[in-house]
Design a protein around this motif. Structure first.
Motif, mmCIF file in Angstrom:
data_model
loop_
_atom_site.group_PDB
_atom_site.id
_atom_site.type_symbol
_atom_site.label_atom_id
_atom_site.label_comp_id
_atom_site.label_asym_id
_atom_site.label_seq_id
_atom_site.Cartn_x
_atom_site.Cartn_y
_atom_site.Cartn_z
ATOM 1 N N ARG A 114 -50.180 -41.759 8.180
ATOM 2 C CA ARG A 114 -48.791 -41.911 7.641
ATOM 3 C C ARG A 114 -47.715 -41.344 8.587
ATOM 4 O O ARG A 114 -46.592 -41.513 8.795
ATOM 5 N N VAL A 115 -48.147 -39.999 8.805
ATOM 6 C CA VAL A 115 -47.088 -39.004 9.695
ATOM 7 C C VAL A 115 -46.840 -39.547 11.037
ATOM 8 O O VAL A 115 -45.591 -39.838 11.483
ATOM 9 N N ALA A 116 -47.925 -40.198 11.664
ATOM 10 C CA ALA A 116 -47.893 -41.004 13.146
ATOM 11 C C ALA A 116 -46.853 -42.109 12.846
ATOM 12 O O ALA A 116 -46.114 -42.210 13.616
ATOM 13 N N GLU A 117 -47.032 -42.896 11.816
ATOM 14 C CA GLU A 117 -46.090 -43.984 11.213
ATOM 15 C C GLU A 117 -44.703 -43.475 11.171
ATOM 16 O O GLU A 117 -43.769 -44.200 11.539
ATOM 17 N N LEU A 118 -44.635 -42.421 10.458
ATOM 18 C CA LEU A 118 -43.194 -42.122 10.114
ATOM 19 C C LEU A 118 -42.542 -41.346 11.283
ATOM 20 O O LEU A 118 -41.312 -41.314 11.549
ATOM 21 N N GLY A 119 -43.330 -40.873 12.244
ATOM 22 C CA GLY A 119 -42.769 -40.382 13.454
ATOM 23 C C GLY A 119 -42.727 -38.890 13.620
ATOM 24 O O GLY A 119 -42.364 -38.279 14.701
ATOM 25 N N GLN A 120 -42.873 -38.297 12.308
ATOM 26 C CA GLN A 120 -42.562 -36.670 12.251
ATOM 27 C C GLN A 120 -43.148 -36.127 10.802
ATOM 28 O O GLN A 120 -43.172 -37.202 9.876
ATOM 29 N N PHE A 121 -43.188 -35.103 10.648
ATOM 30 C CA PHE A 121 -43.660 -34.363 9.209
ATOM 31 C C PHE A 121 -42.628 -34.404 8.327
ATOM 32 O O PHE A 121 -41.417 -33.853 8.841
ATOM 33 N N PRO A 122 -42.662 -34.864 7.292
ATOM 34 C CA PRO A 122 -41.605 -34.605 6.361
ATOM 35 C C PRO A 122 -41.429 -33.189 5.863
ATOM 36 O O PRO A 122 -42.327 -32.346 6.130
ATOM 37 N N ASP A 123 -40.231 -32.969 5.539
ATOM 38 C CA ASP A 123 -39.890 -31.276 5.622
ATOM 39 C C ASP A 123 -39.438 -30.922 4.333
ATOM 40 O O ASP A 123 -38.695 -29.900 4.182
ATOM 41 N N THR A 124 -39.340 -31.733 3.186
ATOM 42 C CA THR A 124 -39.106 -31.451 1.836
ATOM 43 C C THR A 124 -40.153 -31.619 0.920
ATOM 44 O O THR A 124 -41.018 -32.388 1.154
ATOM 45 N N VAL A 125 -40.155 -30.653 -0.067
ATOM 46 C CA VAL A 125 -41.163 -30.862 -1.176
ATOM 47 C C VAL A 125 -41.504 -32.233 -1.749
ATOM 48 O O VAL A 125 -42.397 -33.235 -1.767
ATOM 49 N N GLU A 126 -40.355 -32.874 -1.855
ATOM 50 C CA GLU A 126 -40.258 -34.293 -2.517
ATOM 51 C C GLU A 126 -40.996 -35.255 -1.766
ATOM 52 O O GLU A 126 -41.884 -36.069 -2.223
ATOM 53 N N GLU A 127 -40.784 -35.177 -0.205
ATOM 54 C CA GLU A 127 -41.278 -36.250 0.753
ATOM 55 C C GLU A 127 -42.617 -35.865 1.004
ATOM 56 O O GLU A 127 -43.517 -36.717 0.992
ATOM 57 N N LEU A 128 -43.037 -34.527 0.982
ATOM 58 C CA LEU A 128 -44.248 -34.265 1.400
ATOM 59 C C LEU A 128 -45.195 -34.461 0.216
ATOM 60 O O LEU A 128 -46.544 -34.982 0.232
ATOM 61 N N LEU A 129 -44.814 -34.515 -0.959
ATOM 62 C CA LEU A 129 -45.799 -35.001 -2.238
ATOM 63 C C LEU A 129 -45.928 -36.549 -1.909
ATOM 64 O O LEU A 129 -47.224 -36.761 -2.678
ATOM 65 N N LYS A 130 -45.278 -37.155 -1.341
ATOM 66 C CA LYS A 130 -45.769 -38.797 -1.337
ATOM 67 C C LYS A 130 -46.983 -38.871 -0.406
ATOM 68 O O LYS A 130 -47.558 -39.931 -0.221
ATOM 69 N N LEU A 131 -47.424 -37.978 0.438
ATOM 70 C CA LEU A 131 -48.406 -38.199 1.540
ATOM 71 C C LEU A 131 -49.898 -37.777 0.662
ATOM 72 O O LEU A 131 -49.774 -36.995 -0.329
ATOM 73 N N PRO A 132 -50.902 -38.688 1.009
ATOM 74 C CA PRO A 132 -52.143 -38.613 0.579
ATOM 75 C C PRO A 132 -52.888 -37.013 0.613
ATOM 76 O O PRO A 132 -52.589 -36.755 2.143
ATOM 77 N N GLY A 133 -53.268 -36.626 -0.210
ATOM 78 C CA GLY A 133 -53.866 -35.306 -0.413
ATOM 79 C C GLY A 133 -52.971 -34.159 -0.540
ATOM 80 O O GLY A 133 -53.432 -33.055 -0.306
ATOM 81 N N ILE A 134 -51.735 -34.441 -0.438
ATOM 82 C CA ILE A 134 -50.588 -33.342 -0.529
ATOM 83 C C ILE A 134 -50.291 -33.149 -1.937
ATOM 84 O O ILE A 134 -49.579 -34.325 -2.400
ATOM 85 N N GLY A 135 -50.597 -32.237 -2.784
ATOM 86 C CA GLY A 135 -50.027 -31.959 -4.102
ATOM 87 C C GLY A 135 -49.061 -31.220 -4.236
ATOM 88 O O GLY A 135 -48.721 -30.708 -3.439
ATOM 89 N N ALA A 136 -48.913 -30.569 -5.539
ATOM 90 C CA ALA A 136 -47.860 -29.676 -5.688
ATOM 91 C C ALA A 136 -48.179 -28.268 -4.739
ATOM 92 O O ALA A 136 -47.162 -27.700 -4.368
ATOM 93 N N TYR A 137 -49.255 -27.803 -4.686
ATOM 94 C CA TYR A 137 -49.384 -26.621 -4.020
ATOM 95 C C TYR A 137 -49.115 -26.796 -2.501
ATOM 96 O O TYR A 137 -48.618 -25.978 -1.926
ATOM 97 N N THR A 138 -49.927 -27.901 -1.830
ATOM 98 C CA THR A 138 -49.720 -27.924 -0.389
ATOM 99 C C THR A 138 -48.450 -28.415 -0.038
ATOM 100 O O THR A 138 -47.969 -27.920 0.995
ATOM 101 N N ALA A 139 -47.644 -29.290 -1.047
ATOM 102 C CA ALA A 139 -46.591 -29.492 -0.555
ATOM 103 C C ALA A 139 -45.604 -28.355 -0.324
ATOM 104 O O ALA A 139 -44.776 -28.312 0.646
ATOM 105 N N ARG A 140 -45.675 -27.289 -1.317
ATOM 106 C CA ARG A 140 -44.889 -26.084 -1.264
ATOM 107 C C ARG A 140 -45.470 -25.249 -0.279
ATOM 108 O O ARG A 140 -44.357 -24.399 0.367
#
Length: 314
Positions: A57-83
């Motif tokens: 998904r990140v490769a598809e996006l071309g970069q890492f999301p840099d907000t909690v809200e966007e990070l939460l949408k990634l698989p395996g990224i929950g409340a803890y890891t997003a923060r």
DNA sequence: CACGCGTGGTA
DNA sequence: TTACCAAGCGT
């Protein structure tokens, strides 16, 4: 890798993983088979599948999301890891709440409600911890300092309250109950399940293995063929009915493995296939492959080790 | 919201 | 030996 897993256990896997996949694009391009092979033995295999999907998904996006809200949408990224990612990698002033932070928070505010019901309250209180200007200024250092406080000072047992920089503010310490927090709801007893597995070797030393279903227990990992895992022991007759070929089989011993939520007892049978007889085996039992290249979870590695040890003493 | 999901270390 | 715990997440 660090989700529910100690730093010590992770390091070797982390190094090996980064050697194979130096960039997120490398991981995204890898076959799942290879990713699971590198993860074999570390446990919680959904993390490997999620991380792989996340890299794609990140490769598809071309970069890492840099907000909690966007990070939460990634698989395996929950409340803890997003923060954790937002604060440590991108300097966003948020507080990642892991087991350490829950413990520190429950003691600091003397929260006596038991986990896991108290989790939302602990998260709300923990979110207030970075109010001071110094914390706002260095979100990454604040988050990691909080982890380290929990790991080295505010420990589960025998916390070092005398050296704790937060002792003057700690309500749990003031009440004399710090070391008893966080309270936890009583746990369920762990049931036992039983199974039988067959380790069949061909004349080249390859062994019969199959891939488990993608989802659920040990999802996507390899196993030696065998019975279901049920709550009562199998009779020998029942078990042999599930064998991949007629035999003769050698009963080689028993393996006990403790999972989070049940104890597993496995009977192991072994056999070596007479040369030229490997055509009649149903594909549902798997294929003959090298165990070196397989993605074997801990319990299957134990089964394999048992047969090797048994062979040497025979 | 409760449960399913691995493995290794420590007291 | 048993129980608990570890940089939790998805369903």
């Amino acid at each position: 890798m660090l989700q529910q897993t100690t730093v010590k256990a992770v390091i070797a896997y982390y190094e090996r993983f980064l050697t194979h996949y130096p960039t997120v694009q490398d991981l995204a391009a890898a076959p799942q088979e290879d990713v699971l092979h590198l993860w074999a033995g570390l446990g919680y295999y959904a993390r490997a599948r999620n991380l792989h999907a996340c890299a794609k998904r990140v490769a598809e996006l071309g970069q890492f999301p840099d907000t909690v809200e966007e990070l939460l949408k990634l698989p395996g990224i929950g409340a803890y890891t997003a923060r954790a990612i937002a604060s440590i990698a991108f300097g966003v002033p948020v507080v990642p709440v892991d087991g350490n932070v829950e413990r520190v928070t429950s003691r600091l505010f003397a929260i006596e409600d038991p986990l896991p019901a108290s989790r939302p309250l602990l998260a709300r209180q923990a979110a207030l911890l970075n109010q001071p200007k110094a914390a706002q200024k260095r979100p990454s250092d604040f988050a990691q300092a909080l982890f380290d406080l929990g790991a080295t000072v505010c420990t589960p047992r025998n916390p070092s309250c005398l050296t704790c920089p937060w002792r003057p503010a700690c309500q749990g310490h003031a009440k004399g109950i710090a070391s008893t927090l966080p309270r936890k709801a009583p746990k369920q007893a762990r049931p036992t399940r039983y199974g039988v597995h067959f380790i069949l070797q061909d004349e080249t030393g390859h062994r019969l293995m199959r891939k488990r279903p993608e989802k659920g227990l040990l999802g996507g990992m390899d196993e030696f063929p065998g019975t279901e895992w049920q709550s009562t022991p199998w009779t020998e007759k029942e078990a042999l009915a599930a064998a991949p070929f007629l035999g003769p089989w050698t009963a080689c011993g028993e393996v006990t493995h403790v999972f989070t939520h049940f104890t597993l007892r496995l009977m192991i049978y072994t056999a070596t296939l007479p040369s030229g007889h490997n055509a009649g085996i149903d594909p549902s039992f798997g294929t003959f492959r090298s165990t070196e290249r397989a993605a074997l979870p801990g319990v299957m590695k134990k089964c394999l080790a048992l047969t090797v040890a048994d062979l040497e003493t025979r």
